[in-house]
Design a protein around this motif. Structure first.
Motif, PDB file in Angstrom:
ATOM      1  N   ASP A  50      24.965 112.134  -8.384  1.00  0.00           N
ATOM      2  CA  ASP A  50      26.083 113.140  -8.181  1.00  0.00           C
ATOM      3  C   ASP A  50      25.199 113.237  -6.814  1.00  0.00           C
ATOM      4  O   ASP A  50      23.560 113.472  -7.076  1.00  0.00           O
ATOM      5  CB  ASP A  50      25.368 114.894  -8.374  1.00  0.00           C
ATOM      6  N   ASP A  51      26.240 113.703  -5.509  1.00  0.00           N
ATOM      7  CA  ASP A  51      25.184 113.962  -4.603  1.00  0.00           C
ATOM      8  C   ASP A  51      24.869 115.074  -4.110  1.00  0.00           C
ATOM      9  O   ASP A  51      23.813 115.674  -3.257  1.00  0.00           O
ATOM     10  CB  ASP A  51      26.534 113.316  -2.915  1.00  0.00           C
ATOM     11  N   ASP A  52      24.750 116.317  -5.219  1.00  0.00           N
ATOM     12  CA  ASP A  52      24.144 117.051  -4.445  1.00  0.00           C
ATOM     13  C   ASP A  52      22.989 117.979  -5.112  1.00  0.00           C
ATOM     14  O   ASP A  52      21.696 118.449  -5.545  1.00  0.00           O
ATOM     15  CB  ASP A  52      25.378 118.810  -5.770  1.00  0.00           C
ATOM     16  N   THR A  53      22.773 116.233  -6.856  1.00  0.00           N
ATOM     17  CA  THR A  53      20.873 116.192  -7.441  1.00  0.00           C
ATOM     18  C   THR A  53      20.418 115.244  -6.667  1.00  0.00           C
ATOM     19  O   THR A  53      20.422 114.711  -8.071  1.00  0.00           O
ATOM     20  CB  THR A  53      21.506 117.131  -8.544  1.00  0.00           C
ATOM     21  N   PRO A  54      20.613 114.879  -5.417  1.00  0.00           N
ATOM     22  CA  PRO A  54      20.256 113.018  -6.174  1.00  0.00           C
ATOM     23  C   PRO A  54      18.841 113.072  -6.104  1.00  0.00           C
ATOM     24  O   PRO A  54      18.019 114.287  -6.205  1.00  0.00           O
ATOM     25  CB  PRO A  54      20.232 113.200  -4.771  1.00  0.00           C
ATOM     26  N   ILE A  55      17.726 112.133  -6.941  1.00  0.00           N
ATOM     27  CA  ILE A  55      16.365 111.802  -7.403  1.00  0.00           C
ATOM     28  C   ILE A  55      16.565 110.762  -6.090  1.00  0.00           C
ATOM     29  O   ILE A  55      17.104 109.354  -5.826  1.00  0.00           O
ATOM     30  CB  ILE A  55      16.504 111.515  -8.741  1.00  0.00           C
ATOM     31  N   PHE A  56      15.364 110.697  -5.774  1.00  0.00           N
ATOM     32  CA  PHE A  56      14.211 109.401  -5.178  1.00  0.00           C
ATOM     33  C   PHE A  56      12.737 109.054  -5.499  1.00  0.00           C
ATOM     34  O   PHE A  56      12.672 109.624  -6.359  1.00  0.00           O
ATOM     35  CB  PHE A  56      14.499 110.300  -3.886  1.00  0.00           C
ATOM     36  N   VAL A  57      13.095 107.628  -5.254  1.00  0.00           N
ATOM     37  CA  VAL A  57      11.920 107.061  -5.768  1.00  0.00           C
ATOM     38  C   VAL A  57      10.846 107.157  -5.180  1.00  0.00           C
ATOM     39  O   VAL A  57      11.197 106.011  -3.636  1.00  0.00           O
ATOM     40  CB  VAL A  57      12.058 106.370  -7.179  1.00  0.00           C
ATOM     41  N   TYR A  58       9.465 106.702  -4.945  1.00  0.00           N
ATOM     42  CA  TYR A  58       8.256 106.105  -4.071  1.00  0.00           C
ATOM     43  C   TYR A  58       8.331 105.421  -4.739  1.00  0.00           C
ATOM     44  O   TYR A  58       7.798 105.497  -5.564  1.00  0.00           O
ATOM     45  CB  TYR A  58       7.669 106.724  -3.909  1.00  0.00           C
ATOM     46  N   THR A  59       8.301 103.745  -3.520  1.00  0.00           N
ATOM     47  CA  THR A  59       8.101 102.685  -4.214  1.00  0.00           C
ATOM     48  C   THR A  59       6.899 101.521  -4.033  1.00  0.00           C
ATOM     49  O   THR A  59       7.129 102.235  -2.174  1.00  0.00           O
ATOM     50  CB  THR A  59       9.120 101.410  -5.077  1.00  0.00           C
ATOM     51  N   ASP A  60       6.286 100.315  -4.696  1.00  0.00           N
ATOM     52  CA  ASP A  60       4.997  99.685  -4.025  1.00  0.00           C
ATOM     53  C   ASP A  60       5.628  98.708  -3.004  1.00  0.00           C
ATOM     54  O   ASP A  60       6.729  98.584  -3.768  1.00  0.00           O
ATOM     55  CB  ASP A  60       3.957  99.748  -4.420  1.00  0.00           C
ATOM     56  N   GLY A  61       5.457  97.912  -3.193  1.00  0.00           N
ATOM     57  CA  GLY A  61       5.185  96.460  -2.528  1.00  0.00           C
ATOM     58  C   GLY A  61       5.905  95.509  -3.627  1.00  0.00           C
ATOM     59  O   GLY A  61       6.388  94.766  -3.485  1.00  0.00           O
ATOM     60  N   GLN A  62       6.195  95.895  -5.158  1.00  0.00           N
ATOM     61  CA  GLN A  62       6.519  95.232  -6.055  1.00  0.00           C
ATOM     62  C   GLN A  62       7.050  95.698  -6.934  1.00  0.00           C
ATOM     63  O   GLN A  62       8.057  96.087  -7.843  1.00  0.00           O
ATOM     64  CB  GLN A  62       5.349  94.706  -6.673  1.00  0.00           C
ATOM     65  N   ASN A  63       7.657  96.852  -6.131  1.00  0.00           N
ATOM     66  CA  ASN A  63       9.370  97.520  -6.397  1.00  0.00           C
ATOM     67  C   ASN A  63       8.697  98.668  -7.689  1.00  0.00           C
ATOM     68  O   ASN A  63       9.635  98.925  -8.630  1.00  0.00           O
ATOM     69  CB  ASN A  63      10.129  97.103  -6.888  1.00  0.00           C
ATOM     70  N   ARG A  64       7.413  99.037  -7.880  1.00  0.00           N
ATOM     71  CA  ARG A  64       7.082  99.769  -8.655  1.00  0.00           C
ATOM     72  C   ARG A  64       7.003 101.364  -8.190  1.00  0.00           C
ATOM     73  O   ARG A  64       6.840 101.828  -7.275  1.00  0.00           O
ATOM     74  CB  ARG A  64       5.257  99.772  -9.353  1.00  0.00           C
ATOM     75  N   VAL A  65       8.039 101.533  -9.576  1.00  0.00           N
ATOM     76  CA  VAL A  65       7.538 102.927  -9.084  1.00  0.00           C
ATOM     77  C   VAL A  65       6.761 104.166  -9.064  1.00  0.00           C
ATOM     78  O   VAL A  65       5.904 104.243 -10.244  1.00  0.00           O
ATOM     79  CB  VAL A  65       8.945 104.098 -10.716  1.00  0.00           C
ATOM     80  N   LEU A  66       5.777 105.283  -7.749  1.00  0.00           N
ATOM     81  CA  LEU A  66       4.839 105.523  -7.890  1.00  0.00           C
ATOM     82  C   LEU A  66       4.676 107.314  -8.216  1.00  0.00           C
ATOM     83  O   LEU A  66       4.240 108.100  -8.127  1.00  0.00           O
ATOM     84  CB  LEU A  66       3.992 105.278  -7.060  1.00  0.00           C
ATOM     85  N   GLY A  67       6.342 107.234  -7.537  1.00  0.00           N
ATOM     86  CA  GLY A  67       6.728 109.118  -7.543  1.00  0.00           C
ATOM     87  C   GLY A  67       7.817 109.503  -7.678  1.00  0.00           C
ATOM     88  O   GLY A  67       8.597 108.135  -7.298  1.00  0.00           O
ATOM     89  N   HIS A  68       8.097 110.878  -7.670  1.00  0.00           N
ATOM     90  CA  HIS A  68       9.741 110.550  -7.460  1.00  0.00           C
ATOM     91  C   HIS A  68       9.710 112.262  -7.079  1.00  0.00           C
ATOM     92  O   HIS A  68       9.178 112.948  -7.268  1.00  0.00           O
ATOM     93  CB  HIS A  68      10.440 110.792  -8.711  1.00  0.00           C
TER      94      HIS A  68
END
Length: 189
Positions: free
Chosen positions: A51-69
């Motif tokens: 949903d464009d009104d409730t987007p979720i973003f993730v912060y990833t490291d160089g190996q595409n591991r999610v370190l934050g949201h």
């Protein structure tokens, strides 16, 4: 290292971060938060992230591991007392416990700020528990200030303030008010 829109493949990492937040909230307010559980099911996360009104973003490291949201909510506010305006609400910002102190939270916040500006928002808001001193300091350091304050009295506590800074027995105070009300209603003093 990058910030990107979350995908269904990120759901296990998101649920891991949400569990860390729940653990922190339970430690701060065990009277309100369960020690275990999940804020969102996989289906709910999928719905939010698409949903464009409730987007979720993730912060990833160089190996595409999610370190934050970063969970966002675009809102159009209008009421009989408010002028119409658009706001961006940070529903959740979390950095993995193992990755804190690396400026990831600031990068996620700056991303949200830029997102709000791109979408023509009047302001950026979030909620933070007063007992979460680290989060309060973090957001204040970034320039945020209190917009409003929700107050509470915990009715399960045995004592509360009498308004003059004195602790009084809560049960007695409630009983005394009830007796006083009944007397006034009956024409007494």
């Amino acid at each position: 290292m990058s910030i990107r829109r979350a995908t269904v493949a990120d759901i296990p990492a998101l649920q891991h971060l949400l569990a860390q937040i729940l653990k922190l909230h339970h430690r701060i307010r065990p009277d309100l938060f369960r020690p275990h559980g999940g804020a969102y099911s996989a289906e709910e996360l999928t719905s939010l992230m698409t949903d464009d009104d409730t987007p979720i973003f993730v912060y990833t490291d160089g190996q595409n591991r999610v370190l934050g949201h970063l969970f966002l909510q675009l809102k159009n506010e209008e009421s009989s007392v408010f002028k119409p305006f658009k706001t961006l609400f940070i529903d959740d910002l979390c950095v993995d416990e193992t990755a804190r102190g690396q400026n990831i939270g600031t990068q996620l916040y700056d991303f949200a700020l830029a997102f709000a500006r791109r979408h023509g928002c009047h302001n950026l808001t979030l909620d933070v528990w007063n007992d979460n001193a680290d989060a309060l300091r973090f957001y204040q350091k970034l320039g945020m200030s209190a917009q409003s304050t929700r107050m509470e009295v915990r009715l399960s506590d045995s004592t509360v303030s009498d308004g003059l800074g004195r602790a009084v027995e809560h049960k007695f105070r409630c009983r005394k008010r009830s007796i006083g009300f009944r007397r006034r209603a009956a024409g007494g003093r």
